[in-house]
Design a protein around this motif. Sequence first.
Motif, PDB file in Angstrom:
ATOM      1  N   GLU A 635       0.820  -1.471   0.123  1.00  0.00           N
ATOM      2  CA  GLU A 635      -0.136   0.044   0.059  1.00  0.00           C
ATOM      3  C   GLU A 635       0.900   1.210   0.151  1.00  0.00           C
ATOM      4  OE1 GLU A 635      -3.723  -0.218   2.226  1.00  0.00           O
ATOM      5  OE2 GLU A 635      -3.120   1.743   3.483  1.00  0.00           O
ATOM      6  N   VAL A 636       0.716   2.066  -1.110  1.00  0.00           N
ATOM      7  CA  VAL A 636       1.169   3.532  -0.991  1.00  0.00           C
ATOM      8  C   VAL A 636       0.099   4.493  -0.852  1.00  0.00           C
ATOM      9  CG1 VAL A 636       3.307   2.439  -2.223  1.00  0.00           C
ATOM     10  CG2 VAL A 636       1.368   3.410  -3.480  1.00  0.00           C
ATOM     11  N   GLY A 637       0.800   5.652  -0.461  1.00  0.00           N
ATOM     12  CA  GLY A 637      -0.289   6.567  -0.354  1.00  0.00           C
ATOM     13  C   GLY A 637       0.538   8.058  -0.283  1.00  0.00           C
ATOM     14  N   TYR A 638      -0.108   9.210  -0.612  1.00  0.00           N
ATOM     15  CA  TYR A 638       0.246  10.509  -0.603  1.00  0.00           C
ATOM     16  C   TYR A 638      -0.845  11.425   0.427  1.00  0.00           C
ATOM     17  CZ  TYR A 638       1.085  15.197  -1.529  1.00  0.00           C
ATOM     18  OH  TYR A 638       1.246  16.670  -1.614  1.00  0.00           O
ATOM     19  N   GLY A 639      -0.634  12.228   1.187  1.00  0.00           N
ATOM     20  CA  GLY A 639      -1.302  12.839   2.203  1.00  0.00           C
ATOM     21  C   GLY A 639      -0.834  14.332   2.311  1.00  0.00           C
ATOM     22  N   PHE A 640      -1.760  15.158   2.564  1.00  0.00           N
ATOM     23  CA  PHE A 640      -1.316  16.496   2.868  1.00  0.00           C
ATOM     24  C   PHE A 640      -2.366  17.218   3.856  1.00  0.00           C
ATOM     25  CE2 PHE A 640      -4.205  16.570  -1.067  1.00  0.00           C
ATOM     26  CZ  PHE A 640      -5.288  17.652  -0.306  1.00  0.00           C
ATOM     27  N   THR A 641      -1.859  18.198   4.405  1.00  0.00           N
ATOM     28  CA  THR A 641      -2.849  18.887   5.340  1.00  0.00           C
ATOM     29  C   THR A 641      -2.760  20.449   4.971  1.00  0.00           C
ATOM     30  OG1 THR A 641      -3.431  19.299   7.806  1.00  0.00           O
ATOM     31  CG2 THR A 641      -0.796  19.255   7.149  1.00  0.00           C
ATOM     32  N   THR A 642      -4.003  21.095   5.183  1.00  0.00           N
ATOM     33  CA  THR A 642      -4.053  22.405   4.918  1.00  0.00           C
ATOM     34  C   THR A 642      -4.918  23.106   6.236  1.00  0.00           C
ATOM     35  OG1 THR A 642      -6.212  22.141   3.798  1.00  0.00           O
ATOM     36  CG2 THR A 642      -4.230  21.935   2.430  1.00  0.00           C
ATOM     37  N   ARG A 643      -5.117  24.150   6.318  1.00  0.00           N
ATOM     38  CA  ARG A 643      -5.986  24.931   7.275  1.00  0.00           C
ATOM     39  C   ARG A 643      -7.403  24.385   7.342  1.00  0.00           C
ATOM     40  NH1 ARG A 643      -6.650  30.762   4.536  1.00  0.00           N
ATOM     41  NH2 ARG A 643      -4.520  30.668   4.788  1.00  0.00           N
ATOM     42  N   LEU A 644      -7.895  23.773   6.362  1.00  0.00           N
ATOM     43  CA  LEU A 644      -9.266  23.380   6.280  1.00  0.00           C
ATOM     44  C   LEU A 644      -9.437  21.977   6.612  1.00  0.00           C
ATOM     45  CD1 LEU A 644     -12.365  23.836   5.843  1.00  0.00           C
ATOM     46  CD2 LEU A 644     -11.775  23.428   3.269  1.00  0.00           C
ATOM     47  N   LEU A 645      -8.522  21.140   5.910  1.00  0.00           N
ATOM     48  CA  LEU A 645      -8.621  19.648   6.098  1.00  0.00           C
ATOM     49  C   LEU A 645      -7.291  18.814   5.782  1.00  0.00           C
ATOM     50  CD1 LEU A 645      -8.682  18.396   3.011  1.00  0.00           C
ATOM     51  CD2 LEU A 645     -11.038  19.329   2.997  1.00  0.00           C
ATOM     52  N   SER A 646      -7.220  17.588   6.233  1.00  0.00           N
ATOM     53  CA  SER A 646      -6.009  16.724   5.969  1.00  0.00           C
ATOM     54  C   SER A 646      -6.806  15.724   4.938  1.00  0.00           C
ATOM     55  CB  SER A 646      -5.827  16.206   6.932  1.00  0.00           C
ATOM     56  OG  SER A 646      -4.967  16.863   7.691  1.00  0.00           O
ATOM     57  N   ALA A 647      -6.061  15.338   3.837  1.00  0.00           N
ATOM     58  CA  ALA A 647      -6.493  14.478   2.860  1.00  0.00           C
ATOM     59  C   ALA A 647      -5.469  13.609   2.426  1.00  0.00           C
ATOM     60  CB  ALA A 647      -7.095  15.096   1.608  1.00  0.00           C
ATOM     61  N   GLY A 648      -5.949  12.276   1.835  1.00  0.00           N
ATOM     62  CA  GLY A 648      -4.910  11.333   1.508  1.00  0.00           C
ATOM     63  C   GLY A 648      -5.494  10.530   0.553  1.00  0.00           C
ATOM     64  N   LEU A 649      -4.576  10.028  -0.479  1.00  0.00           N
ATOM     65  CA  LEU A 649      -5.020   9.083  -1.615  1.00  0.00           C
ATOM     66  C   LEU A 649      -4.081   7.756  -1.422  1.00  0.00           C
ATOM     67  CD1 LEU A 649      -6.783   8.302  -4.019  1.00  0.00           C
ATOM     68  CD2 LEU A 649      -4.814   9.511  -5.340  1.00  0.00           C
ATOM     69  N   PHE A 650      -4.689   6.602  -1.369  1.00  0.00           N
ATOM     70  CA  PHE A 650      -3.966   5.433  -1.298  1.00  0.00           C
ATOM     71  C   PHE A 650      -4.392   4.236  -2.285  1.00  0.00           C
ATOM     72  CE2 PHE A 650      -4.926   7.487   2.769  1.00  0.00           C
ATOM     73  CZ  PHE A 650      -3.576   7.484   3.432  1.00  0.00           C
ATOM     74  N   VAL A 651      -3.247   3.549  -2.603  1.00  0.00           N
ATOM     75  CA  VAL A 651      -3.397   2.698  -3.542  1.00  0.00           C
ATOM     76  C   VAL A 651      -2.806   1.216  -3.037  1.00  0.00           C
ATOM     77  CG1 VAL A 651      -3.033   1.818  -5.863  1.00  0.00           C
ATOM     78  CG2 VAL A 651      -3.193   4.376  -5.561  1.00  0.00           C
ATOM     79  N   SER A 652      -3.390   0.254  -3.088  1.00  0.00           N
ATOM     80  CA  SER A 652      -3.121  -1.021  -2.797  1.00  0.00           C
ATOM     81  C   SER A 652      -3.029  -2.039  -3.816  1.00  0.00           C
ATOM     82  CB  SER A 652      -4.135  -1.662  -1.808  1.00  0.00           C
ATOM     83  OG  SER A 652      -5.183  -2.095  -2.322  1.00  0.00           O
ATOM     84  N   ASN A 653      -1.979  -3.068  -3.768  1.00  0.00           N
ATOM     85  CA  ASN A 653      -1.772  -3.949  -4.738  1.00  0.00           C
ATOM     86  C   ASN A 653      -1.318  -5.146  -3.978  1.00  0.00           C
ATOM     87  OD1 ASN A 653      -1.076  -5.703  -6.905  1.00  0.00           O
ATOM     88  ND2 ASN A 653       0.911  -4.612  -7.513  1.00  0.00           N
ATOM     89  N   GLY A 654      -2.177  -5.978  -3.795  1.00  0.00           N
ATOM     90  CA  GLY A 654      -1.897  -7.584  -3.125  1.00  0.00           C
ATOM     91  C   GLY A 654      -2.698  -8.550  -3.768  1.00  0.00           C
ATOM     92  N   LYS A 655      -2.531  -9.789  -3.215  1.00  0.00           N
ATOM     93  CA  LYS A 655      -3.641 -11.122  -3.547  1.00  0.00           C
ATOM     94  C   LYS A 655      -4.705 -10.714  -3.080  1.00  0.00           C
ATOM     95  CE  LYS A 655      -3.529 -15.983  -3.346  1.00  0.00           C
ATOM     96  NZ  LYS A 655      -2.946 -17.138  -2.725  1.00  0.00           N
ATOM     97  N   GLY A 656      -5.730 -10.674  -4.243  1.00  0.00           N
ATOM     98  CA  GLY A 656      -7.005 -10.468  -4.008  1.00  0.00           C
ATOM     99  C   GLY A 656      -7.573  -9.159  -3.504  1.00  0.00           C
ATOM    100  N   ASN A 657      -6.675  -8.331  -3.573  1.00  0.00           N
ATOM    101  CA  ASN A 657      -7.105  -6.812  -3.105  1.00  0.00           C
ATOM    102  C   ASN A 657      -6.312  -5.681  -4.027  1.00  0.00           C
ATOM    103  OD1 ASN A 657      -7.150  -4.379  -1.375  1.00  0.00           O
ATOM    104  ND2 ASN A 657      -7.671  -5.449   0.330  1.00  0.00           N
ATOM    105  N   HIS A 658      -6.986  -5.197  -4.756  1.00  0.00           N
ATOM    106  CA  HIS A 658      -6.577  -4.126  -5.597  1.00  0.00           C
ATOM    107  C   HIS A 658      -7.381  -3.188  -5.577  1.00  0.00           C
ATOM    108  CE1 HIS A 658      -3.626  -6.883  -7.626  1.00  0.00           C
ATOM    109  NE2 HIS A 658      -4.749  -7.825  -7.506  1.00  0.00           N
ATOM    110  N   SER A 659      -7.060  -1.869  -5.009  1.00  0.00           N
ATOM    111  CA  SER A 659      -8.180  -0.951  -4.924  1.00  0.00           C
ATOM    112  C   SER A 659      -7.335   0.321  -4.619  1.00  0.00           C
ATOM    113  CB  SER A 659      -8.692  -1.101  -3.589  1.00  0.00           C
ATOM    114  OG  SER A 659      -8.121  -1.197  -2.324  1.00  0.00           O
ATOM    115  N   ILE A 660      -8.193   1.644  -4.877  1.00  0.00           N
ATOM    116  CA  ILE A 660      -7.723   2.901  -4.380  1.00  0.00           C
ATOM    117  C   ILE A 660      -8.882   3.530  -3.681  1.00  0.00           C
ATOM    118  CG2 ILE A 660      -7.454   5.281  -5.737  1.00  0.00           C
ATOM    119  CD1 ILE A 660      -6.946   3.640  -8.256  1.00  0.00           C
TER     120      ILE A 660
END
Length: 672
Positions: A635-660
């Motif tokens: 699982e890899v991801g990138y996240g950031f925080t601002t004055r309003l919110l924190s957000a992150g986008l994650f991508v996974s790659n594994g046996k039986g589990n491929h998702s964003i």
Amino acid sequence: MLLSLQAGAVSRSKRSLLWRIHTYAATRDTVNAPKQTFAYARATIRVEKRNPILWAVPSAYFIARGNKRQFLTESYSKLTFRNYNDFDVKSINRITNIPGYHRTLPSFNRYMTPTVYSETLIGNTILSPFHPLNFRFYKYKIGEVRGDTIELRFYGRRSNTQLVRGNALVDNLTGRIISCNIRSEYDMVHSWVNMEMGERGAESLFPKNCEALFHFQFMGNRLSAHYKSKFGLRDALHREITNELNDPLLMAQIRPDTLDEEEKQLFGELVTLKHEKDKEKETPDTVQKKGSWAKRVFWDAVGNNMLNRIKANFGQNNQGYLRINPLLNPLYMSYSEHRGFTYKIDIHASYQLGHNSELLGRFKSGYAFRLHQFYFRVPLYYYMSRRKNRYIKFEFGNGNHIGNNRINEAINLNALRGHNEKNVYEPANINVFSQTDSRLVFNFDVNSYFGFQVGALYQKYKALSPGFFRLLNMPTQYSSFSPILELQIRPWGWSGPIFTADYDHGLTGVNETNMRYERYEFNAEYIHRLNRLQSLQMRLGYGFYSHKGRNTYFLNYENFREDNIPGGWNDDWSGEFELLRSENYDSSPYYIRSNVTYESPLLILSWLPLVGHYMEMERIYVSWLDAHHIHPYFEVGYGFTTRLLSAGLFVSNGKGNHSIGCKFGFELFRHW
């Protein structure tokens, strides 16, 4: 050729001046500096435009209602220093016309004690242009030279709220900052700060006089403020005062400067208001105005407690402390793919029993709208020694509703044996169990390098459809009781990596427990601070069951579990798998996991136009897991925080589990 030589000379001159500024701060004697001084502060706040949304801004509730639009606060305080930028403030005399004698907009006060020589100017925010680790983020220009005094102008290499612009007068011989003007925008606060620094020794690292203008805008609300502070004053009272005074006439005597005409008018109103309040105290309750009780209860009790963060001390000598986040604040929400929106409530309480002993408690709860589930966790601590980190902890809470395929197999087998399978009604939540746990542990740190925990853990899993299980003569609940032991090794003390080994053994027959198991877990974690705002966070873990009994349908790993009540950016956004649900590894006989997170301001998105201006902190996540039926999971991801919110986008790659997937939480006013 001549222009090139001149440019090179100017560049060397700037580098030399910046190095002298840094060297000056590093060579001042802060050990033998005065440990105590006095300070005066004055704040004038003007509410230029407001609407009911201002009630939700922390501490602004007190100035968001009523007819009054201008407020004056003055204070005279004693400062006790641990270091030149680390001190305690005890208010001696404070006057204000803010309703209820409350404090408002405390985030403005931080700008009045900037640490210009440190890596950050205000707490852990805003990068100082005078620290060598930040020189790469700023551009500098040499301005007017007046003898031994030189003007240094600075501004950010990119437009970002973590950077400031302004100018400073510097002693060219020593590098001492004589005075400084800084303009910044952070957390929706626009500030213009002018400071005059002390003249010698450790006092020269701290402002002597500071004046600031603030401007705040939020969803149609507009506030402006004028603050003044004077430090390094002598004791004007020459007597010890234990409780904070509210004496306008005394303030007029010890005030080190004069008020302008607007401030004089507000001070006059304040004196009149104080006189009326004193008369009300002498008036019997029977002749007080009708409706005053209802107004006090509705506005001060209900409104304040629902919309504003509550901080209060209690006890004869203020040994107790209570903090409650707003109960009706929509900003205390987060979102994840699995739980959807989660609304959170957080309550902290403490009570000082002695110089080194304390009681601590916390009620942390949340409701996941997608799962229709209420989560809570209540840890209680009794510290025998805070200094040596020795305490007793009792904690209880709940977790995700849980199921297991082996339960379905047992149900089908029992149904075929005793009933006609077609006649057995199967509810929708047939394989869903609630789970709760409680634990009692004693933590004993022998020294800063070694410690251990001993205690007991009780876990309970209860069927949401108990009647169905009774029909099939199956248990409606499963429970376990286990002694637990943890060893903790810190080879380099608290500043280095931490290694832990955990063991627990489930026993049957204790309060009708029916789950028998033996579990081992090993964990290593380390936060390597590259500097004050940059870090590399690493975690490596391994766990396995050496034995499982016949009724062990539900088991949870202790060091590898989901946080069901996520907090802010710094609470739970590292060392977790965001896209992988706990049921995928809880049933595994073993796991091996690793997590690496790199955190830094001004990393990637801060270079973008417009949106890059608001990027305060960024993270890169890399996680790996090997467990039963998962060989392996990435699982890899990138996240950031601002004055309003924190957000992150994650991508996974594994046996039986491929998702964003994505995750975000509100950060607005979190640091106010």
